[in-house]
Design a protein around this motif. Structure first.
Motif, short mmCIF file in Angstrom:
data_model
loop_
_atom_site.label_atom_id
_atom_site.label_comp_id
_atom_site.label_asym_id
_atom_site.label_seq_id
_atom_site.Cartn_x
_atom_site.Cartn_y
_atom_site.Cartn_z
N TYR A 115 0.83 -1.20 0.00
CA TYR A 115 0.00 0.00 0.00
C TYR A 115 0.86 1.25 0.00
O TYR A 115 0.63 2.19 -0.78
N PHE A 116 1.85 1.29 0.88
CA PHE A 116 2.67 2.50 0.97
C PHE A 116 3.52 2.70 -0.28
O PHE A 116 3.79 3.83 -0.67
N ALA A 117 3.92 1.61 -0.92
CA ALA A 117 4.63 1.74 -2.19
C ALA A 117 3.71 2.37 -3.24
O ALA A 117 4.13 3.23 -4.02
N ARG A 118 2.44 1.95 -3.26
CA ARG A 118 1.49 2.52 -4.22
C ARG A 118 1.19 3.98 -3.90
O ARG A 118 1.13 4.82 -4.80
N LYS A 120 3.11 6.16 -2.37
CA LYS A 120 4.26 6.99 -2.73
C LYS A 120 4.42 7.10 -4.24
O LYS A 120 4.77 8.18 -4.75
N ASP A 121 4.16 6.03 -4.95
CA ASP A 121 4.26 6.11 -6.41
C ASP A 121 3.21 7.04 -6.98
O ASP A 121 3.47 7.77 -7.95
N ALA A 125 4.15 10.27 -9.11
CA ALA A 125 3.61 10.48 -10.45
C ALA A 125 2.88 11.83 -10.53
O ALA A 125 2.98 12.54 -11.53
N ALA A 126 2.13 12.18 -9.48
CA ALA A 126 1.47 13.49 -9.45
C ALA A 126 2.50 14.61 -9.44
O ALA A 126 2.37 15.61 -10.16
N SER A 127 3.55 14.44 -8.65
CA SER A 127 4.61 15.44 -8.59
C SER A 127 5.26 15.66 -9.95
O SER A 127 5.49 16.80 -10.37
#
Length: 345
Positions: A115-118, A120-121, A125-127
């Motif tokens: 979950y935390f990998a998703r 952060k990704d 991606a938004a950044s």
């Protein structure tokens, strides 16, 4: 790549607006229904590509303790209602069966690193696309059926938390439940500290079940305390009310004050004294005509608002480019045409 500038902040010359990557900023979007991270079936890269191509710079996302069921609130294609096997949240499933969704119960003493990998990704991606993520920590349960499916419900976890009704989940009177809520906040804040495109929101629509102010203040303090020794400090937003309400005693850690369905935009006028950004971070539920939400956006921003988010039901699983043809009974609207119009604003 994560941008290394300071996180989005209040503009030093006019703190009623934002500064993001060195530029004065207002945040405007027409975005999906908050399930981009918790719904594994949702391709958030395509979704974020669409926001970027439309010239929009905001998305609002829920962390996962709250999820909806198919058809809740009359919404079809609801990204916030993932299939049980596609639902992901901060806590992993245990080996013990018996959760309300037919799968194994959750273990609140462990973290689901997938979950935390998703998460952060998604933020990365938004950044990369210049999009700010307003991450909403919690949401009240509108009725008992939604509470029955939450990982925080004692039926759905192995941790012997308090047995409470749906409208008493978020209170300091439940010490074990609050411990897990606070631990989740600290974990999320630590994991996302390096990102410059995050605003942390305490809770969505706390007025629905009269969430006590003291609980909300403790969550704000937990966010701020969690970052005290970390490199970055992020803005914290408070969801105040539907329509408008004068904020009399703003909490010291809160910098952004959000309203829902704030049309006409009285929320800006009665809170201008705060000298802080005023947002309308949810509208919808009043028909499907683009002009309704286009007018609301222009009125709110021209009145002095700093943030506007329309619920856009043209985003759904399999329609991450925003081309879902929602049924006529859908409570709100959203379309590629509306997004183009908001880009002008």
């Amino acid at each position: 790549m994560v941008n290394q500038d300071k996180p989005i902040a209040l503009h030093p010359e006019n703190p009623r607006y934002f500064i993001f990557r060195g530029a004065p900023t207002i945040l405007i979007t027409s975005a999906e229904h908050y399930g981009a991270v918790m719904n594994l079936d949702f391709d958030y890269l395509l979704y974020l590509d669409e926001l970027k191509s439309a010239g929009l710079n905001l998305t609002r996302t829920f962390t996962g303790p709250y999820r909806e069921t198919s058809g809740a609130h009359g919404i079809e294609g609801n990204t916030l209602a993932p299939r049980p096997e596609s639902y992901i949240c901060p806590w992993p499933r245990s080996s013990e069966p018996g959760a309300a969704d037919g799968l194994n119960r959750f273990d609140l003493d462990r973290w689901d690193e997938a979950y935390f990998a998703r998460l952060k990704d998604f933020c990365r991606a938004a950044s990369d696309r210049g999009i700010v993520v307003e991450l909403t920590m919690f949401c009240p349960f509108y009725f008992d059926k939604l509470w029955q499916f939450s990982p925080l419900n004692g039926r759905n976890n192995v941790n012997r938390v308090e047995d409470v009704p749906y409208n008493r989940v978020y209170t300091l009177k439940n010490p074990l439940l609050f411990k897990y809520q606070e631990e989740m906040v600290r974990k999320v804040v630590r994991e996302l500290n390096r990102f410059d495109n995050i605003i942390f929101e305490i809770m969505n629509e706390p007025w629905v079940t009269d969430i006590e102010t003291q609980w909300q203040e403790r969550i704000a303090e937990t966010i701020a305390d969690s970052e005290r020794e970390l490199p970055n400090k992020h803005l914290i937003s408070w969801n105040v009310s539907n329509g408008y309400l004068t904020v009399e005693k703003p909490h010291r850690d809160v910098s952004v004050f959000n309203f829902h369905y704030a049309s006409p935009p009285e929320a800006v006028r009665v809170n201008y004294h705060l000298n802080k950004p005023i947002g309308c971070n949810e509208t919808g539920f009043i028909g499907q005509e683009d002009q309704t939400y286009r007018k609301q956006a222009w009125e709110f921003i021209l009145a002095g608002g700093a943030l506007f988010n329309n619920l856009d039901y043209s985003f759904a699983v399999g329609h991450e480019r925003g081309d879902y043809v929602y049924p006529r009974h859908q409570p709100g609207g959203g379309s590629p045409e509306l997004r183009k119009q908001l880009k002008i604003l």
